[in-house]
Design an enzyme around this catalytic site. Structure first.
Site, PDB file in Angstrom:
ATOM      1  N   GLU A 147      -9.344  10.144   4.596  1.00  0.00           N
ATOM      2  CA  GLU A 147      -9.427   7.932   3.969  1.00  0.00           C
ATOM      3  C   GLU A 147     -10.427   7.816   3.002  1.00  0.00           C
ATOM      4  O   GLU A 147     -10.523   6.863   2.329  1.00  0.00           O
ATOM      5  CB  GLU A 147     -10.407   7.784   5.396  1.00  0.00           C
ATOM      6  CG  GLU A 147      -9.311   7.177   6.629  1.00  0.00           C
ATOM      7  CD  GLU A 147      -8.026   6.490   6.137  1.00  0.00           C
ATOM      8  OE1 GLU A 147      -8.299   5.196   5.941  1.00  0.00           O
ATOM      9  OE2 GLU A 147      -6.888   7.324   6.237  1.00  0.00           O
TER      10      GLU A 147
ATOM     11  N   LYS B 158     -15.949   4.672   4.183  1.00  0.00           N
ATOM     12  CA  LYS B 158     -15.139   4.509   4.837  1.00  0.00           C
ATOM     13  C   LYS B 158     -14.735   5.295   6.568  1.00  0.00           C
ATOM     14  O   LYS B 158     -15.097   6.804   5.744  1.00  0.00           O
ATOM     15  CB  LYS B 158     -12.835   4.586   4.303  1.00  0.00           C
ATOM     16  CG  LYS B 158     -13.274   3.302   3.366  1.00  0.00           C
ATOM     17  CD  LYS B 158     -11.474   3.787   3.394  1.00  0.00           C
ATOM     18  CE  LYS B 158     -10.559   2.926   4.081  1.00  0.00           C
ATOM     19  NZ  LYS B 158      -9.246   2.024   3.733  1.00  0.00           N
TER      20      LYS B 158
ATOM     21  N   GLU C  24       0.766  -1.123   0.086  1.00  0.00           N
ATOM     22  CA  GLU C  24       0.067  -0.374   0.223  1.00  0.00           C
ATOM     23  C   GLU C  24       0.875   1.064   0.244  1.00  0.00           C
ATOM     24  O   GLU C  24       1.623   1.610   0.579  1.00  0.00           O
ATOM     25  CB  GLU C  24      -0.745   0.223   1.288  1.00  0.00           C
ATOM     26  CG  GLU C  24      -2.398  -0.440   1.572  1.00  0.00           C
ATOM     27  CD  GLU C  24      -3.170  -0.565   2.414  1.00  0.00           C
ATOM     28  OE1 GLU C  24      -2.384   0.536   3.348  1.00  0.00           O
ATOM     29  OE2 GLU C  24      -3.599  -1.408   2.715  1.00  0.00           O
TER      30      GLU C  24
ATOM     31  N   GLU D 184     -13.434   5.410  -1.699  1.00  0.00           N
ATOM     32  CA  GLU D 184     -14.895   4.591  -0.817  1.00  0.00           C
ATOM     33  C   GLU D 184     -15.086   5.571   0.229  1.00  0.00           C
ATOM     34  O   GLU D 184     -14.929   6.122   1.078  1.00  0.00           O
ATOM     35  CB  GLU D 184     -13.850   3.410  -0.108  1.00  0.00           C
ATOM     36  CG  GLU D 184     -13.094   2.660  -1.208  1.00  0.00           C
ATOM     37  CD  GLU D 184     -12.216   1.987  -0.725  1.00  0.00           C
ATOM     38  OE1 GLU D 184     -12.075   0.541   0.862  1.00  0.00           O
ATOM     39  OE2 GLU D 184     -11.142   2.241  -0.155  1.00  0.00           O
TER      40      GLU D 184
END
Length: 426
Positions: free
Chosen positions: A303, A297, A240, A294
């Protein structure tokens, strides 16, 4: 290679079938998911896309204590789909050391049992096991040469985990985010240094190596930490890394332009084929975070804004995923990836500001794994003179660059080379 993380904490994402088509259209041939979702793994079958799957943290205790649980999990979640779906690795847990459920004590036993199951079903040669660690597992990361693991982790988990990785010819999975380091220390860290832009760099007083990116420094700190506990030969995969395109007011550096600069610079950096200053011969394998924004999240605004794509499949910003930049161009009625080349007559030459160690490492790569034709710069050959590292590097870099059709990203070599529009002097 460049892959991408396919997170799904959202209620507005396209179907897995559409995601597979999106990945193909962008030239992305590697993804990582955070589970073993049936719909996703089925959609990936026969796609040619390699996938890393995850055994979630909440299953670690069961996998650690019960070999039959591990066997059943492998049957239900791996061998059921493999090899039609090209599962290449299992992430056993994710950032376990910072898991609030305190699952660290189960990690190594779970990894061993999962590996035993892979052996049992005769897929251990094809599928690796590892476990992504966060950089917070390090007690010290600066300068890179002084990298060290937190003392309380070394004996109970770090050493046995690295030993298992070495025994199984696997690699340590690492989640590295220069964004966090920059946001916390923006008064001390240059933004250019964090974003792969041109900068003066920093020389590590411990090993004399020059670092021109925070990313490289972070990865080499991990290598140093492994070396300090006796595991110098274990390779690293960056599972990541990314940069948010939006954030809260206190999230310094979170912006669309910075995200584009970081991910674009990282892709070019990886596609040079070079390793880090400490491990120049080990090409980088990196999974960007993340495929989509997303919307469900939790946490700060950042985030929900790491995605390279919106849920409608539109790009948040432009990032090249294949060698150099790529654009989707109709060919015979089909959409196909065409790498973009520098226009006009261009050449690749060595960067006179690059450290000699970096030049030498890049030269070695170009003439070795890079496949450049370096016969003319051998002693006694036509282009051996002038006999200098810079001249020989320029010859090798340009050979590699022309061989790769002058595509963007093929004249970088970690900052050791750059493109010129006038033919180099010989």
């Amino acid at each position: 290679m460049i892959g991408i993380n396919y997170g799904r904490i959202a209620n507005n994402l396209p179907s897995p079938e559409k995601v597979v088509n999106l990945l193909k259209s962008q030239g992305i041939n590697g993804i990582k998911i955070y589970d073993t979702d049936n719909n996703v793994l089925t959609a990936l079958a026969n796609s040619g896309i390699k996938v890393i799957v995850t055994l979630p943290n909440e299953l670690l205790s069961s996998a650690a204590s019960d070999q039959s649980f591990a066997d059943n999990w492998i049957q239900s979640n791996i061998t059921k789909y493999f090899p039609a779906t090209q599962i290449e690795a299992i992430a056993v847990g994710n950032e376990v050391f910072v898991d609030p459920m305190n699952t660290t004590t189960y990690l190594v036993s779970a990894m061993k049992n999962i590996h035993s199951s892979l052996v049992k079903y005769n897929v251990d040669k094809s599928i690796k096991i590892s476990s992504p660690i966060a950089l917070s597992a390090l007690a010290n990361s600066y300068p890179p040469s002084s990298g060290s693991f937190k003392p309380d982790l070394i004996e109970p988990v770090i050493k046995p985990m690295l030993d298992l990785l070495r025994q199984t010819s696997s690699y340590l999975m690492v989640n590295a985010y220069p964004f966090f380091a920059y946001a916390a220390n923006a008064d001390e860290i240059s933004l250019d240094y964090a974003l792969f832009r041109e900068n003066a760099g920093n020389v590590d007083s411990g090993n004399g190596l020059r670092y021109n990116s925070l990313f490289d420094a972070q990865i080499d700190a991990v290598f140093s930490a492994m070396s300090a506990v006796g595991f110098d030969g274990v390779k690293v995969m960056v599972t990541e890394t990314g940069w948010p395109s939006a954030g809260d007011e206190n999230e310094v550096g979170a912006s669309q332009s910075n995200a584009a600069a970081y991910n674009g610079g990282l892709v070019k950096r990886v596609l040079t084929g070079n390793g880090t200053p400490l491990k120049p011969g080990d090409p980088l394998n990196v999974y960007l975070f993340a495929l989509f924004n997303e919307n469900q999240k939790p946490g700060p605004t950042s985030e929900r804004n790491y995605g390279l794509f919106y849920p409608n499949e539109g790009k948040v910003y432009d990032v090249p995923f294949v060698t150099g930049e790529a654009r989707t161009t109709p060919i015979n009625g089909n959409r196909a990836q065409v790498p973009v080349a520098h226009e006009g007559q261009t050449w690749c030459v060595s960067n006179e500001k690059a450290a000699k160690e970096k030049l030498q490492a890049a030269l070695d790569y170009a003439c070795g794994e890079g496949g450049a034709d370096c016969r003319p710069i051998q002693p006694g050959a036509t282009c051996y003179n002038p006999e200098s590292l810079e001249a020989h590097a320029s010859y090798a870099f340009n050979s590699y660059y022309q061989k790769n059709a002058r595509r963007l990203g093929t004249c970088y070599f970690g900052g050791a080379a750059h493109v010129v529009t006038q033919p180099p002097r010989t």
